[in-house]
Write a protein that holds these residues in place. Structure first.
Motif, PDB file in Angstrom:
ATOM      1  N   ILE A  70       0.690  -1.482   0.598  1.00  0.00           N
ATOM      2  CA  ILE A  70      -0.017  -0.329  -0.064  1.00  0.00           C
ATOM      3  C   ILE A  70       1.008   1.588  -0.107  1.00  0.00           C
ATOM      4  O   ILE A  70       0.926   2.081  -0.631  1.00  0.00           O
ATOM      5  CB  ILE A  70      -0.741   0.195   1.187  1.00  0.00           C
ATOM      6  N   GLN A  71       2.176   1.367   1.165  1.00  0.00           N
ATOM      7  CA  GLN A  71       2.861   2.073   1.096  1.00  0.00           C
ATOM      8  C   GLN A  71       3.330   2.827  -0.105  1.00  0.00           C
ATOM      9  O   GLN A  71       4.079   3.989  -0.538  1.00  0.00           O
ATOM     10  CB  GLN A  71       3.364   1.826   2.273  1.00  0.00           C
ATOM     11  N   HIS A  72       3.761   1.659  -1.097  1.00  0.00           N
ATOM     12  CA  HIS A  72       4.139   1.785  -2.733  1.00  0.00           C
ATOM     13  C   HIS A  72       3.147   1.365  -4.044  1.00  0.00           C
ATOM     14  O   HIS A  72       3.326   2.069  -4.881  1.00  0.00           O
ATOM     15  CB  HIS A  72       5.387   0.729  -2.752  1.00  0.00           C
ATOM     16  N   THR A  73       1.936   2.083  -3.645  1.00  0.00           N
ATOM     17  CA  THR A  73       0.499   2.061  -4.191  1.00  0.00           C
ATOM     18  C   THR A  73       0.547   3.646  -4.240  1.00  0.00           C
ATOM     19  O   THR A  73      -0.091   4.270  -3.536  1.00  0.00           O
ATOM     20  CB  THR A  73       0.051   0.727  -3.942  1.00  0.00           C
ATOM     21  N   PRO A  74       0.207   4.173  -6.294  1.00  0.00           N
ATOM     22  CA  PRO A  74      -0.178   5.323  -5.781  1.00  0.00           C
ATOM     23  C   PRO A  74      -1.933   5.239  -5.528  1.00  0.00           C
ATOM     24  O   PRO A  74      -2.660   4.316  -5.713  1.00  0.00           O
ATOM     25  CB  PRO A  74       0.509   6.019  -7.610  1.00  0.00           C
ATOM     26  N   GLY A  75      -2.664   6.604  -5.035  1.00  0.00           N
ATOM     27  CA  GLY A  75      -3.602   6.554  -4.680  1.00  0.00           C
ATOM     28  C   GLY A  75      -4.713   6.156  -3.263  1.00  0.00           C
ATOM     29  O   GLY A  75      -5.815   6.502  -3.075  1.00  0.00           O
ATOM     30  N   PHE A  76      -3.836   5.032  -2.577  1.00  0.00           N
ATOM     31  CA  PHE A  76      -4.792   5.511  -1.490  1.00  0.00           C
ATOM     32  C   PHE A  76      -4.858   6.884  -0.737  1.00  0.00           C
ATOM     33  O   PHE A  76      -3.754   7.962  -0.669  1.00  0.00           O
ATOM     34  CB  PHE A  76      -3.757   4.256  -0.304  1.00  0.00           C
ATOM     35  N   HIS A  77      -5.231   6.511   0.067  1.00  0.00           N
ATOM     36  CA  HIS A  77      -5.689   7.576   1.542  1.00  0.00           C
ATOM     37  C   HIS A  77      -4.471   8.436   1.697  1.00  0.00           C
ATOM     38  O   HIS A  77      -3.445   7.019   2.480  1.00  0.00           O
ATOM     39  CB  HIS A  77      -6.735   7.045   2.759  1.00  0.00           C
ATOM     40  N   PRO A  78      -3.465   9.171   2.524  1.00  0.00           N
ATOM     41  CA  PRO A  78      -2.332   9.250   2.955  1.00  0.00           C
ATOM     42  C   PRO A  78      -2.117   8.593   4.048  1.00  0.00           C
ATOM     43  O   PRO A  78      -1.432   8.710   4.384  1.00  0.00           O
ATOM     44  CB  PRO A  78      -2.372  10.963   2.805  1.00  0.00           C
ATOM     45  N   ILE A  79      -3.024   8.958   4.787  1.00  0.00           N
ATOM     46  CA  ILE A  79      -2.519   8.093   5.597  1.00  0.00           C
ATOM     47  C   ILE A  79      -2.075   6.714   6.779  1.00  0.00           C
ATOM     48  O   ILE A  79      -1.600   6.556   7.412  1.00  0.00           O
ATOM     49  CB  ILE A  79      -3.954   8.586   7.475  1.00  0.00           C
ATOM     50  N   LEU A  80      -2.370   6.128   5.413  1.00  0.00           N
ATOM     51  CA  LEU A  80      -2.617   4.660   4.854  1.00  0.00           C
ATOM     52  C   LEU A  80      -1.265   4.122   5.054  1.00  0.00           C
ATOM     53  O   LEU A  80      -0.185   3.526   4.829  1.00  0.00           O
ATOM     54  CB  LEU A  80      -2.976   3.628   4.205  1.00  0.00           C
ATOM     55  N   LYS A  81      -0.250   5.022   4.047  1.00  0.00           N
ATOM     56  CA  LYS A  81       1.069   6.003   4.053  1.00  0.00           C
ATOM     57  C   LYS A  81       1.654   5.815   5.040  1.00  0.00           C
ATOM     58  O   LYS A  81       3.268   5.867   5.142  1.00  0.00           O
ATOM     59  CB  LYS A  81       1.183   6.858   3.063  1.00  0.00           C
ATOM     60  N   ARG A  82       1.304   6.529   6.262  1.00  0.00           N
ATOM     61  CA  ARG A  82       1.796   6.882   7.290  1.00  0.00           C
ATOM     62  C   ARG A  82       1.616   5.313   8.656  1.00  0.00           C
ATOM     63  O   ARG A  82       0.434   6.139   9.908  1.00  0.00           O
ATOM     64  CB  ARG A  82       1.892   7.985   7.915  1.00  0.00           C
ATOM     65  N   LYS A  83       2.374   4.756   8.068  1.00  0.00           N
ATOM     66  CA  LYS A  83       2.159   3.268  10.172  1.00  0.00           C
ATOM     67  C   LYS A  83       1.736   4.204  10.935  1.00  0.00           C
ATOM     68  O   LYS A  83       0.842   3.791  12.001  1.00  0.00           O
ATOM     69  CB  LYS A  83       3.058   2.292   9.850  1.00  0.00           C
ATOM     70  N   PRO A  84       2.858   4.863  11.778  1.00  0.00           N
ATOM     71  CA  PRO A  84       2.130   4.840  13.097  1.00  0.00           C
ATOM     72  C   PRO A  84       0.820   5.847  13.921  1.00  0.00           C
ATOM     73  O   PRO A  84      -0.116   5.851  14.100  1.00  0.00           O
ATOM     74  CB  PRO A  84       3.742   5.744  13.449  1.00  0.00           C
TER      75      PRO A  84
END
Length: 280
Positions: free
Chosen positions: A220-234
């Motif tokens: 998910i963190q390396h896939t465009p288009g997801f909600h920004p919070i999903l790329k910030r695990k903490p």
């Protein structure tokens, strides 16, 4: 006496501890971290000498018999047992899903924690399906490594998300000194389980349960288009756990959490000499 202490993987204030604190709130069960999985069973047995109400909860992990993972139809946790001759000692439970991250990425959990409307939830579900498609081969590789691991040696199943046959061969070679791994059987298991993990396969149909949550999050963190919070695990973990901690009935968010709470409340200890395969 019922469960009084539930040991889990992770550290103080980690997601495992905080999640269990929330869904077991009001049961009187004290949740404590055990650190890692190594020596976990021995820790429980040692603690039970002073307190028979000590149990443990471990990650689901990849089973040696992958088919057994998807056979259960009820949402209850799997029992964690230790074989002693012809008998089994019930140590506690295993998360029904691979690991705690699988729950934190569940569409129903995210929708409640992040207050998504139905459209946002549906968009996430569609994006998640594409991630599952991309993780089919790495999941097949990790399942194959577990199936072929020596019984007396713990085998690390981490591989790159773009795992290849060559990486599996190299991993088999690296284990031949301390823990022999049959390279041919490993590659055969990999080929056998690839279709299971791709679209329409039996494991792919249960991807949010069977696929590794950490792999899903990494993709998910390396896939465009997801909600920004999903790329910030903490930040993501904190938002979800905070929402659970402030909810009146957090165990009701998922049937699996309600089933785990019920299992913990219903458990009664049995002397080790009386523990049988029928469980507690």
């Amino acid at each position: 006496m019922p469960v009084s202490v539930l040991l889990c993987e992770g550290e103080d204030n980690g997601p495992d501890v905080r999640l269990l604190h929330a869904i077991l709130r009001g049961t009187g069960v004290q949740v404590e971290p055990s650190g890692g999985k190594d020596a976990f069973a021995g820790l429980i047995r040692g603690r039970r000498r002073q307190n028979p109400g000590v149990c443990g909860l471990i990650d689901g992990d990849f089973p040696r018999d992958p088919g057994a993972w998807t056979e259960a139809t009820d949402p209850g946790p799997r029992r964690w047992t230790l074989r002693q001759g012809e008998k089994q000692l019930v140590l506690g439970w295993m998360w029904r899903r691979k690991e705690v991250e699988n729950y934190l990425l569940d569409p129903d959990v995210l929708a409640r924690a992040l207050r998504w409307d139905p459209a946002a939830k549906s968009r996430y579900v569609a994006q998640l399906e594409r991630v599952f498609d991309a993780l089919g081969r790495v999941t097949a590789a990790r399942i194959a490594l577990t199936c072929c691991a020596p019984w007396r040696n713990r085998l690390e199943t981490q591989v790159r998300l773009d795992a290849t046959k060559q990486e599996l061969q190299d991993k088999a070679d690296a284990y031949t000194e301390g823990a022999r791994l049959d390279k041919d059987k490993l590659l055969q298991a990999f080929e056998r389980h690839v279709p299971d993990c791709l679209s329409g396969g039996r494991f792919r149909q249960h991807a949010l349960e069977v696929f590794a949550g950490k792999n899903i999050l990494a993709k998910i963190q390396h896939t465009p288009g997801f909600h920004p919070i999903l790329k910030r695990k903490p930040e993501l973990e904190e938002r979800i756990l905070n929402a659970l901690e402030h909810d009146a009935e957090p165990h009701s968010w998922l049937p699996e959490w309600a089933a785990l709470r019920s299992a913990v409340e219903a458990w009664m200890p049995a002397p080790e000499t009386e523990a049988t395969s029928a469980g507690a």
